[in-house]
Design a protein around this motif. Structure first.
Motif, short mmCIF file in Angstrom:
data_model
loop_
_atom_site.label_atom_id
_atom_site.label_comp_id
_atom_site.label_asym_id
_atom_site.label_seq_id
_atom_site.Cartn_x
_atom_site.Cartn_y
_atom_site.Cartn_z
N ALA A 1 -42.94 18.53 49.96
CA ALA A 1 -43.47 17.22 49.54
C ALA A 1 -44.14 16.58 50.74
CB ALA A 1 -42.36 16.34 49.00
N THR B 1 -46.58 19.27 46.80
CA THR B 1 -46.84 18.12 45.95
C THR B 1 -46.91 16.86 46.79
OG1 THR B 1 -46.01 16.82 44.07
CG2 THR B 1 -44.37 17.82 45.49
N ASN C 1 -45.89 13.53 47.33
CA ASN C 1 -44.83 12.65 46.83
C ASN C 1 -43.79 12.48 47.94
OD1 ASN C 1 -43.26 11.12 45.07
ND2 ASN C 1 -43.38 12.62 43.41
N ALA D 1 -39.99 13.94 44.60
CA ALA D 1 -40.53 15.26 44.27
C ALA D 1 -39.43 16.18 43.75
CB ALA D 1 -41.21 15.87 45.49
N TYR E 1 -39.27 17.59 39.84
CA TYR E 1 -39.25 19.03 39.59
C TYR E 1 -37.98 19.43 38.84
CZ TYR E 1 -39.30 24.05 40.19
OH TYR E 1 -39.28 25.41 39.94
#
Length: 285
Positions: A40, A91, A93, A98, A102
């Motif tokens: 992240a 990602t 975030n 994150a 997920y």
């Protein structure tokens, strides 16, 4: 069975050590486990529209290229990774968000992440991600100290105040015990020399949940919970420390706010924080 392990990483030595531990752990507990490695990241804010001269650091393109490069080097750094079915995800975030997003979209059985033991004011920042993920009660979290190296889990210490115990919380402990033929030590640290009536009843419930699993009880008197746990771990060659949550919150209600973070930051032993799987709870509702 632990089928899917999520390993957050920032590619630091501490994070790579946690990933290496995760691979060794998965090889023992379930060689067919799926491994997801998640990075992240956040992009620095740009101030061009405000006409302010400011060094905003790397661009998003630079950051993504760096992450891809680090992912591509993982198999060279950790050859055991080649033996697993795994995926890498990046990602934009914050780490806790994150992981939560997920895990809500995918069946994650265990989160394994590293933390770096520090002292002084730095511990307010370093290690906070692990603490935040545990507090969010997303799924069970296995925290690997930066200096901890993988060893077979022969001795498990389960610390509990006997309250708020739910049978399914113990599933990861049962899976680990089965894979390693571990000894389970149930430890209770208290300022008082004996259990009150309520805790005695909860202890009986825990006994029912552990039926069929070899285990021993240890009752210790110590004004400082962390100190009592550390002393027991040192004296009994503990390979894994397990903590159980309570209804009011995970670590705060077990040990108190300051001691909870201290335990995460300073323990040399991997620490498994048991938690209900949030995704399963939502699906059940």
């Amino acid at each position: 069975m632990i089928k899917h392990i999520l390993v957050p990483t920032d590619f630091s030595d501490c994070a790579l050590n946690a990933l290496e531990y995760a691979l060794q752990f998965a090889k023992q507990i379930n060689p067919e486990a799926e491994i997801t490695i998640l990075n992240a990241y956040t992009v620095p804010l740009a101030y061009a529209d405000l006409n302010i001269a400011y060094d905003v650091g790397e661009s998003e393109v630079d950051i993504k290229q760096y992450i891809d490069s680090e992912f591509n080097q993982l198999e060279d750094k950790l050859p055991l990774l080649k033996e697993f079915e795994y995926e890498t995800i990046k990602t934009e975030n914050y780490v806790k968000d994150a992981i939560e997003e997920y895990s809500l979209d995918n069946p994650v059985d265990l989160i394994i992440m590293g933390t770096k033991g520090v002292s002084g004011i730095d511990e307010v920042i370093l290690g906070t991600n692990a603490h935040r993920v545990i507090k969010a009660e997303i799924a069970p979290v296995l925290v690997i100290p930066g200096e901890a190296k993988y060893e077979d889990i022969k001795n498990i210490a389960l610390s509990s105040d006997y309250k708020g115990i739910i049978a399914e919380l113990l599933d990861p402990v049962k899976a680990i015990r089965q894979a390693y033929s571990s000894k389970i030590h149930l430890i209770h640290v208290s300022q008082e020399p004996m259990l009150d009536k309520e805790k005695a009843e909860e202890a009986k419930n825990l006994e029912l949940h552990l039926k069929g699993l070899p285990h021993q009880y240890h009752f210790m008197v110590n004004k400082n919970v962390e100190e009592g746990i550390d002393e027991f771990a040192d004296n009994n060659k503990i390979d894994l420390l397990v903590v159980l949550p309570r209804k009011k919150g995970l670590f705060e209600s077990l040990f108190g706010k300051s001691e909870s973070k201290s335990l995460i930051f300073h323990t040399d032993v991997p620490l498994l924080a048991l938690s209900p799987n949030k995704r399963k709870i939502i699906e059940a509702d």
